[in-house]
Structures are given as structure tokens and as C-alpha cells.
Design an enzyme around this catalytic site. Structure first.
Site, PDB file in Angstrom:
ATOM      1  N   GLN A  84      15.017   0.049  21.716  1.00 55.82           N
ATOM      2  CA  GLN A  84      14.746  -0.663  22.965  1.00 55.82           C
ATOM      3  C   GLN A  84      15.966  -1.483  23.387  1.00 55.82           C
ATOM      4  OE1 GLN A  84      12.475  -0.315  25.069  1.00 55.82           O
ATOM      5  NE2 GLN A  84      10.586   0.341  24.069  1.00 55.82           N
ATOM      6  N   CYS A 127       6.803   3.589  29.472  1.00 52.19           N
ATOM      7  CA  CYS A 127       7.893   3.120  30.337  1.00 52.19           C
ATOM      8  C   CYS A 127       7.780   3.733  31.729  1.00 52.19           C
ATOM      9  CB  CYS A 127       9.247   3.439  29.700  1.00 52.19           C
ATOM     10  SG  CYS A 127       9.424   5.178  29.305  1.00 52.19           S
ATOM     11  N   CYS A 131      20.756  -1.717  39.299  1.00 45.35           N
ATOM     12  CA  CYS A 131      19.910  -2.808  39.795  1.00 45.35           C
ATOM     13  C   CYS A 131      19.384  -2.487  41.192  1.00 45.35           C
ATOM     14  CB  CYS A 131      20.714  -4.106  39.865  1.00 45.35           C
ATOM     15  SG  CYS A 131      21.278  -4.680  38.260  1.00 45.35           S
ATOM     16  N   GLU A 176       8.252  11.777  15.002  1.00 41.07           N
ATOM     17  CA  GLU A 176       9.388  11.662  15.919  1.00 41.07           C
ATOM     18  C   GLU A 176      10.179  12.966  15.862  1.00 41.07           C
ATOM     19  OE1 GLU A 176      11.142   9.458  18.057  1.00 41.07           O
ATOM     20  OE2 GLU A 176      12.717  10.983  17.955  1.00 41.07           O
TER      21      GLU A 176
END
Ligand code: SAH
Length: 454
Positions: free
Chosen positions: A284, A409, A82, A334
């Protein structure tokens, strides 16, 4: 002149993309100060001076910013997870949207007005359905479990993470209690067969939990005792797996996984479909936000039922399969074989018969599909942080789909790639940031591009 250990008063005027506070000295030197907020006046101790920038730490907050809140985690300053726990969620959302705007304007040379409002996360704590908790020994040989400090592999002890669901913290505490008397089974450079990570996954739709022990070897002392006590105590544990990784690299998971109890995969419901997810397959981490992200992607794809859709970097097929009912055919690509096995099984179990999945590198597969004269109407791309190769951008442009939906992302590599698409007859129509990772520095964004009429 600034010198190491000088203490100076500074006003924080901005945040970097990593969430550090930015201030400027009277001489114009830019100083980066972690754990500060825009509007703070701080007494900063200079830690390192470079040519035009310096790095400092806040010794004292002289006047706190109005964005500040009391961090509710004792290790938030040390832990690399964080970076926004000391500011309000509204301030965090504004910083994240600004990060996307800064990247697309400075790197992508695009108009910042293309960036829409950020979609906030309903849950800002306990939202993660995955945890990778490193295990190690401290200098006294005592067992440590927690999270990595920023930019480092130093473990900050913590088995009570605010971002994890409560069940993860309970399992982590039991795992720690098991290891504490058995330091000999913990991985060290001298004991490369030892345990390296506790890897947990949680399927929010049904409560199932997967416990995966990442170790240098398949067996360790009292392993059956550990598995028995975990499955007895937690009926929601539906799968216990050992992943073997003896390699000295930064990659956490090894190639071999052994199921020691229950199922080989965890299954979750996403966008109304059921997905199997193997330990090495991507999923996710914030399920509710992933559904919102995919809904924006679907909206941007503007499908009518007639399209050929290519989903590059498809993982277990989540994005493509959530759109398969609205297009004629779907081709997913993928690189991880287990994820492709999952994607095929996921199509089948959801009764989707217009999908085909290819296990390959996206750049190679795209040029192969182009060679096969496949003419996609829409291409969805969702690459890892490093973004796309320039060859892939070239190939996609040559396949000339009407629309490209880019899920990213990393706003910096996204902006770099958007600049290349705009040089190749594509225009960026809209960018929506989505907050999948509250309290951390990361932010997701979805972009709609369309082919210019030439
Ligand atoms: N779209 C999926 C997965 C996105 S994560 C989802 O939303 O769930 C990015 C995916 O790209 C991962 O599954 C990763 O294994 C895959 N990947 C990484 N490098 C790749 C490459 N060079 N070619 C194809 N896929 C790749």
C-alpha cells in the site's frame, strides 16, 4: 445545438467519479469539465459533442466555488495524478464518500446509509512511499521525466511531485541530471534496451529507500557511475535494482530483477510487524492510512481466536498476518511468486506459525480449498481494480464463511460484486471509505458482510 468550439456559460453542480465537474445545458445536455468545482460558474469551450453528452474545458472561472483553493503544483492541470488539487481537502473527502455512495446505491442496489464516514488521511502531501516515474525523449530528442497525462502515456515533465516524500524528488532530480547528457540510454521504440522508468520505494518506519531502474536491458552506459554516485550521496538507499522489461506493453515491471547494490527487498514496519517487500510485490502506498484500513478490516473480521481465516489477494501477507494472532489459522492466496516468498518470510520473521500461503490465481485456489473441505469462518478479499470473478463469488458463497471482509480500491467493481453476494445469502452490514490517495480520484473502501440465517 452544441458545436465544437462554442463558448457557453455553465454552472458546475456535481463531480464525476474521476473528479470532473458536471454541468447541464438548457437543452439538458450533460457537459463534463475537468479542473472545476461544485459551485463554479465557468465559461466553457466545447471540445467534443456526443449524443447526450459533451466534453469541455474551462476557459475562464466566472464565479469561483467556495470549495476552491489555489493549486500548489504548476503541472496539476496537465498531470494525470492529482484531480482535486484545486479544491479543499474537506470538499475532496465529501466527493469521495459520495462516489462510494453513488456506486453502492446505483450499481449495488444497496442502501446508501450503509456507508459510514470516510477516514481522512493525516498527510495529504508527501504520503506516497512509491513512485513510478516514466522517462522518455521529447520530439527534439531531449530527455523528459515526469508523470503521465490523464488517460495517456504522454509524459508531463515534473521531478518535484507534491505526493512524493522529499527524498524521491531529490533522487529524481539527480537521475534526471545523469540522463540529460545521455539521451542515448533512454528507451524509445527504436532503442528498446533503454531506460523506461525510475521506480522508487520508501520504508517510512526506518527511512530506507529502494531505487529500481526499469530498462529494456540489464546494463547501460555509465551505470556503475550512476549507482556509485547515488549510494554515496544517499546513505538511506539500501537497495539498487535493475528491473528488465523489453516488452512493448503497458505493464511497467518486467519479470527479471537484478540487485546491483544492497538488499533484494525493502523492509517496513506495518501494524507492529516487519514486512519484506520485493520490487514486484504489492505494498500500500500510504502507510499510515494502510494501518487504519487494516484496523477497520480487522474490526470487521470479528475474530475470537478460533477461526480459520482465508486472505485472498494477500500480497506479502500484510492483512492476514496482522490478524494471525487473533485466529486459529490463516491461509493466504496470491498470484505473484515473489510476493508469496515475501509472505512466507514475513510470517517467519514475525514468529507467526499458523499461516500458510498459496501461490495461485484466487479463483482457482478458492475452488481447490473448497475441494479440500476447508471451512473458513472469515474470508478477507482485497482484489485489484477489476474486482472478483463471478466464479470466485460463487465459490466463496458455497464455502459459506460467517463473515466476508471486502477491501476494494474501486467502488464500481465493489458495488457490482456486493450485488452478487447479496443474491447469495450475504448481507452487507457496513461500508467504510478510507482515503489512501489524497488529491487523486481514487478511494478505498472496506465492507463487512455476514451470512444471513437461512
Ligand atoms: N492484500 C494485499 C495486496 C492487495 S493488492 C495488501 O494489502 O498489501 C492485490 C493483490 O492481488 C496484488 O498483490 C496482486 O498481485 C494480487 N493478484 C492480482 N490478480 C490476482 C489473482 N488473479 N489471483 C490472486 N492474486 C492476484
Amino acid at each position: 445545438m452544441l458545436n465544437k468550439n462554442d463558448i457557453i456559460q455553465l454552472n458546475i453542480t456535481a463531480l464525476t467519479s474521476d473528479g470532473d465537474g458536471v454541468a447541464r445545458t438548457e437543452e439538458g445536455i450533460v457537459v463534463f469539465i475537468p479542473n472545476t468545482a461544485v459551485g463554479d460558474v465557468v465559461a466553457a469551450r466545447i471540445l467534443k459533442v456526443k449524443k447526450n453528452v459533451a466534453y469541455a474545458k474551462a476557459e475562464e472561472i466566472l464565479t469561483p466555488s467556495s470549495d476552491r483553493i489555489e493549486p500548489d503544483c504548476p503541472v496539476s492541470r496537465q498531470c494525470g495524478g492529482c484531480v482535486y488539487r484545486h479544491i479543499s481537502y474537506d470538499a475532496e473527502l465529501a466527493a469521495k464518500r459520495q462516489k462510494v455512495i453513488d456506486c453502492v446505491t446505483r450499481i449495488g442496489r444497496l442502501n446508501g446509509d450503509l456507508v459510514k464516514d470516510i477516514i481522512p488521511s493525516e498527510k495529504i502531501d508527501g504520503y506516497r512511499n512509491k513512485a513510478m516515474i516514466p522517462v522518455g525523449l521529447d520530439k527534439n530528442g531531449e530527455v523528459m521525466m515526469g508523470f503521465y497525462a490523464r488517460h495517456s502515456h504522454r509524459i508531463v515533465p515534473c521531478i518535484d511531485c507534491r505526493l512524493s516524500p522529499p527524498v524521491f524528488n531529490r533522487i529524481a532530480a539527480d537521475f534526471y541530471a545523469f540522463l540529460i547528457h545521455r539521451p542515448g540510454i533512454v528507451y524509445t521504440p527504436q532503442n528498446r534496451g533503454g531506460i523506461r522508468h525510475l521506480y522508487l520505494r520508501y520504508a517510512e518506519s526506518n527511512g530506507d529507500v529502494m531505487v529500481c531502474v526499469v530498462a529494456g536491458k540489464r546494463r547501460f552506459e555509465d551505470d556503475s557511475l550512476l549507482y556509485d554516485s547515488l549510494k554515496e550521496k544517499y546513505t538511506q538507499i539500501k537497495s539498487i535494482i535493475v528491473n528488465v522489461n523489453p516488452d512493448e506493453t503497458n505493464v511497467i515491471l518486467g519479470k527479471r530483477s537484478y540487485t546491483v547494490y544492497g538488499k533484494d527487498c525493502i523492509s517496513d514496519m506495518l501494524c507492529g510487524l516487519q514486512f519484506d517487500i520485493a520490487p514486484r510485490s504489492f505494498y500500500q502506498v500510504n502507510r499510515a492510512q494502510a494501518q487504519r484500513l487494516y484496523a477497520v478490516a480487522k474490526d470487521y473480521a470479528r475474530l475470537t481466536g478460533k477461526e480459520t481465516l482465508i486472505d485472498l489477494y494477500c500480497g506479502t501477507g500484510t492483512i492476514g498476518l496482522s490478524m494471525a494472532g487473533d485466529c486459529r489459522r490463516l491461509i493466504g492466496v496470491e498470484i505473484i511468486p515473489e510476493a508469496i516468498d515475501n509472505a512466507n518470510a514475513n510470517a517467519k520473521r514475525n514468529g507467526i506459525d499458523n499461516a500458510r500461503f498459496i501461490c495461485a490465481d484466487a479463483t482457482a485456489a478458492a475452488s481447490q480449498l473448497k475441494g479440500e473441505k476447508i471451512a473458513p469462518d472469515v474470508i478477507v478479499i482485497d482484489p485489484p481494480r477489476k474486482g472478483l470473478t463471478s466464479e470466485l463469488i460463487e465459490t466463496i458463497a458455497e464455502m459459506s464463511p460467517d463473515r466476508i471482509v471486502y477491501v476494494s480500491c474501486d467502488p464500481a467493481t465493489l458495488a457490482r460484486d456486493l450485488a452478487l453476494f447479496t443474491e447469495r445469502h450475504y448481507s452487507v452490514e457496513e461500508i467504510t471509505p478510507v482515503d489512501l490517495f489524497p488529491r487523486t480520484a481514487h478511494v478505498e473502501a472496506v465492507v463487512m458482510m455476514s451470512r444471513k440465517n437461512t
